[in-house]
Design a protein around this motif. Structure first.
Motif, PDB file in Angstrom:
ATOM      1  N   LEU A 494       0.837  -1.205   0.000  1.00  0.00           N
ATOM      2  CA  LEU A 494       0.000   0.000   0.000  1.00  0.00           C
ATOM      3  C   LEU A 494       0.869   1.252   0.000  1.00  0.00           C
ATOM      4  O   LEU A 494       0.555   2.231  -0.700  1.00  0.00           O
ATOM      5  N   ARG A 495       1.935   1.208   0.757  1.00  0.00           N
ATOM      6  CA  ARG A 495       2.855   2.344   0.766  1.00  0.00           C
ATOM      7  C   ARG A 495       3.398   2.595  -0.648  1.00  0.00           C
ATOM      8  O   ARG A 495       3.491   3.745  -1.106  1.00  0.00           O
ATOM      9  N   ALA A 499       2.737   5.852  -3.171  1.00  0.00           N
ATOM     10  CA  ALA A 499       3.889   6.591  -3.698  1.00  0.00           C
ATOM     11  C   ALA A 499       3.916   6.571  -5.224  1.00  0.00           C
ATOM     12  O   ALA A 499       4.280   7.571  -5.865  1.00  0.00           O
ATOM     13  N   GLN A 500       3.527   5.456  -5.826  1.00  0.00           N
ATOM     14  CA  GLN A 500       3.598   5.316  -7.285  1.00  0.00           C
ATOM     15  C   GLN A 500       2.289   5.705  -7.983  1.00  0.00           C
ATOM     16  O   GLN A 500       2.168   5.516  -9.199  1.00  0.00           O
ATOM     17  N   ARG A 501       1.318   6.219  -7.226  1.00  0.00           N
ATOM     18  CA  ARG A 501       0.017   6.631  -7.776  1.00  0.00           C
ATOM     19  C   ARG A 501      -0.705   5.476  -8.475  1.00  0.00           C
ATOM     20  O   ARG A 501      -1.262   5.620  -9.560  1.00  0.00           O
ATOM     21  N   ASP A 553      -0.596  10.125   4.178  1.00  0.00           N
ATOM     22  CA  ASP A 553      -0.183  10.031   2.772  1.00  0.00           C
ATOM     23  C   ASP A 553      -1.381   9.709   1.874  1.00  0.00           C
ATOM     24  O   ASP A 553      -1.527  10.277   0.777  1.00  0.00           O
ATOM     25  N   LEU A 554      -2.225   8.782   2.347  1.00  0.00           N
ATOM     26  CA  LEU A 554      -3.402   8.406   1.559  1.00  0.00           C
ATOM     27  C   LEU A 554      -4.339   9.593   1.393  1.00  0.00           C
ATOM     28  O   LEU A 554      -4.883   9.830   0.301  1.00  0.00           O
ATOM     29  N   THR A 555      -4.530  10.362   2.451  1.00  0.00           N
ATOM     30  CA  THR A 555      -5.428  11.520   2.380  1.00  0.00           C
ATOM     31  C   THR A 555      -4.881  12.595   1.449  1.00  0.00           C
ATOM     32  O   THR A 555      -5.635  13.218   0.688  1.00  0.00           O
ATOM     33  N   ARG A 556      -3.571  12.828   1.495  1.00  0.00           N
ATOM     34  CA  ARG A 556      -2.980  13.818   0.582  1.00  0.00           C
ATOM     35  C   ARG A 556      -3.184  13.408  -0.882  1.00  0.00           C
ATOM     36  O   ARG A 556      -3.505  14.250  -1.732  1.00  0.00           O
TER      37      ARG A 556
END
Length: 748
Positions: A494-495, A499-501, A553-556
């Motif tokens: 998931l990370r 990061a890779q969209r 990170d997910l929210t951003r």
């Protein structure tokens, strides 16, 4: 009479050697005490320094032997014999000695004795022994500093334990004052005396004192501690302070006692320092000087131990509940496992306890309520344990217990007993709580041979218990370990996906009930297609993000992707009135949340009314400074707030009235039961009534049938969302749906 006697102003009839010059005047100004004896070792001269040091005048000292005048005490007989032996064999002596003042006070001195040879005898006669010159230098202060302070301070530097340190103090004191027996006692927080050191006091007498309470008539030590001032008893047999103790002490030769309180820097009595005497006497000047130095050393040593204990407490104990922390618990539990491993039936259980919804208490009632609850839970856990059991606090709301000897059946029974105890009501400042917890169980040695493995497996079992609807405990199984491994892998992937969209958004329309087909807005929903697992449920990966550090990170990503899509629709003039995105409760703990939302709107040329932020009821109940500040800033910016899943949590009318909520989202579980549950229909009517009274819209989620839609429409539900109208679809599919709906409404 020898001619030199007149030069040195001695009394008549001394026989001084002719080799000594007349230096009486110079000798009198010396700080040293100087004595000259004749061939019979009788004093024929003393200087003024002698009188200053020992108190005897020349007339009082003349004709007497120095050993009889200054050194004739039973306590120094051994050292006196040593001096005599060296004089007989070598004709001189240099060293330290304990001498005594005219009033009996002991004085440590540096002593130098030189025998001056007599003139050569006539042929056939034996040689006379010759006269002697003795020089005394006061060493009392030096001895106190070097022999006592230096040794004790050096021992402190080497972290010698307090009892051994106090033994060193007592032994050094007794060496410098052989007529006393030294003792150090500790006074505990309950006002009881405890022996720290008394190396020369009979053990039975130390035990007689140990555990006794201080008071106005508790011997010298107990009374000194009670009064906070020194107590001198010169005859313990007759003094009323000693009426409860004197028979045992006098029977063992203790006749007098002088005790002084040891005080810490705050002035509280933490101990006593005492001199016992074998004769009914009081302290002399040396004793007083010794005690003055020793009290300072004892205070320093005890405060050092207090500081070390405090450091140990901070390092190994939880400061709130006073339970062992993770470090100490792990160490003690591992040692317990090693001991169990040497028995014929090694078995134990590890219970991992996690409180449910503890953060809600912290956020809604404040940290004081949360702290009080944690202390209460710690107390309840202690009350349920056996003496051999261990308990510790691992983190905020996590506790762990080690139960040596317990089988699986016993561990399950203990877990249920703990759950029942935890669930008892708890009142704090007029608010009643009913705590709940989940417990994971791991067994030794079946589920792990060391404490770290058992902790990991018990934690996994606890996580499984939290997911069970009706059970609050779970025993570890290998399948849980596989699931935990999968969770670690999923978190990593998931990370990478964020990061890779590699995530994408789907959109579900929200339609107006009075004009079905007319769009109220759309909700953006995150989707993840994993290359191996396929479509991963949002409930699964969003929960994973919230439990880890990935939610920010997910929210951003979500905010950026949604605003970018809304900007494209605006540019294409598609009729999408507003876009709703979901925010986690954890997002509101980020002090920069409002600024991030504003930056995203500005970056994509959007207005605040283009965006709706869906929040959960836990955000509404969150009283933290960051959450309150973010809600206020978002409201000032003009953002609309929608309360998601209303009715499933802990909402209250007071919070609805206080916070800037513009719409309520009715949870789909109520809509699903609409046609079969009178309770569901009653609750929906109540929600609709509350919304009307507060000027809010209601969005009904999960509408799947026409009957549900018609009922909601009849009862005034403004907006509906669900499969009846459209499933969540991609942006391209939504545009197709919008064109189709437009064609229906225009009749094209």
């Amino acid at each position: 009479m020898h001619p030199a006697s007149n030069l040195l102003q001695t009394a008549p009839d001394p026989a001084l050697p002719a080799s000594l010059p007349g230096m009486a005047q110079a000798l009198d100004v010396s700080d040293c005490a100087i004595v000259i004896t004749d061939e019979q070792r009788r004093i024929v001269y003393v200087n003024a320094g002698f009188q200053r040091l020992f108190g005897y005048t020349l007339q009082e000292a003349h004709g007497r032997r120095p050993r009889d005048l200054l050194l004739n005490m039973p306590s120094v007989k051994d050292s006196l014999s040593h001096i005599e032996e060296l004089l007989a064999s070598q004709g001189r002596f240099t060293g330290e000695a304990l001498a005594f003042h005219r009033n009996g006070d002991p004085i440590w001195v540096s002593l130098a004795i030189n025998i001056h040879p007599a003139p050569l005898p006539a042929p056939g006669e034996s040689r006379a022994p010759g006269c002697a010159v003795l020089t005394f230098t006061d060493l009392t202060l030096t001895k106190l500093h070097e022999a006592l302070q230096s040794r004790v301070l050096e021992a402190m530097v080497h972290e010698v334990p307090l009892p051994q340190l106090m033994t060193l103090v007592c032994q050094e004191v007794e060496r410098m004052a052989p007529d006393v027996i030294a003792s150090v006692l500790r006074v505990d927080a309950n006002g009881q005396l405890h022996a720290l050191s008394a190396p020369s006091l009979p053990h039975a007498l130390s035990m007689l004192i140990d555990g006794k309470a201080i008071g106005p008539q508790a011997g010298s030590c107990g009374t000194a501690a009670y009064r906070g001032e020194p107590v001198v008893v010169t005859d313990i047999a007759s003094d009323p302070l000693w009426q409860d103790y004197h028979p045992r002490f006098t029977a063992m030769g203790i006749r007098a006692c002088w005790s002084s309180p040891i005080k810490n820097r705050e002035g509280r009595v933490v101990g006593t320092f005492a001199f016992y005497f074998r004769e009914p006497v009081g302290p002399n000047s040396l004793h007083r000087r010794l005690v003055e130095v020793c009290l300072q050393l004892c205070t320093l040593a005890m405060e050092r131990e207090t500081a070390q204990n405090r450091i140990h407490q901070l390092a190994y104990y939880d400061t709130l509940t006073h339970l062992p922390n993770r470090t100490l618990f792990t160490d003690c539990a591992q040692r317990a496992l090693l001991t169990l491993g040497q028995t014929t039936q090694p078995q134990a259980a590890l219970l991992f306890v996690d409180l449910d919804r503890f953060k809600l208490v912290n956020d809604s009632q404040g940290h004081a309520a949360g702290d009080a609850l944690l202390c209460e839970i710690a107390s309840r856990l202690r009350q349920q344990l056996r003496p051999q059991d261990l308990v510790g606090r691992l983190s905020s709301d996590e506790f762990v217990l080690m139960l040596p000897g317990e089988t699986a059946t016993q561990a399950i029974a203990t877990a249920q007993r703990l759950l029942d105890s935890i669930a008892q009501p708890f009142d704090h400042q007029g608010m009643q709580h009913r705590p709940q917890a989940c417990i994971g169980i791991a067994l030794y040695p079946a589920d792990g041979s060391n404490i770290r493995t058992l902790l990991r497996h018990a934690d996994q079992a606890m996580q499984a218990a939290k997911k069970q609807p009706n059970a609050h405990w779970c025993r570890f199984s290998p399948e849980l370990s596989v699931q935990a491994h999968e969770r670690v892998v999923m978190e990593h992937d998931l990370r990478e996906a964020i990061a890779q969209r590699h995530l994408h958004l789907h959109y579900q329309p929200q339609v107006l009930s009075q004009a079905v087909g007319r769009l109220h807005g759309v909700e953006a929903l995150a989707r993840w297609n994993h290359p191996v697992w396929g479509a991963v449920s949002p409930a699964r990966f969003i929960a994973l993000a919230e439990d880890s550090s990935l939610i920010q990170d997910l929210t951003r990503w979500l905010l950026e992707a949604a605003c970018a899509q809304m900007a494209r629709w605006r540019k294409a003039r598609l009729p999408v009135p507003q876009l709703a995105i979901n925010l986690s409760a954890r997002n509101f703990h980020d002090p920069q949340l409002a600024e991030q939302v504003q930056a995203a709107l500005t970056r994509h040329g959007l207005q605040p009314h283009d965006l709706v932020l869906e929040i959960t009821e836990s955000v509404m109940m969150d009283a933290s400074a960051a959450a309150v500040a973010n809600l206020h800033k978002l409201n000032v910016m003009g953002l609309q707030l929608s309360l998601d899943d209303f009715g499933t949590g802990y909402s209250s009318l007071s919070h609805l009235h206080r916070l800037p909520i513009s719409e309520l989202k009715l949870d789909q579980s109520f809509v699903r039961d609409l046609e079969s549950s009178p309770a569901a229909t009653a609750l929906i009517r109540s929600v609709l009534s509350i919304a009307r009274s507060l000027g809010m819209k209601v969005v009904a989620e999960g509408v799947e049938t026409r009957e549900q839609s018609e009922w909601l429409q009849r009862h005034g539900c403004a907006v509906m969302q669900g499969y009846l109208f459209c499933r969540p679809v991609s942006a391209a599919q939504l545009e197709y749906w919008l064109r189709a709906q437009s064609a229906k409404t225009t009749g094209a």
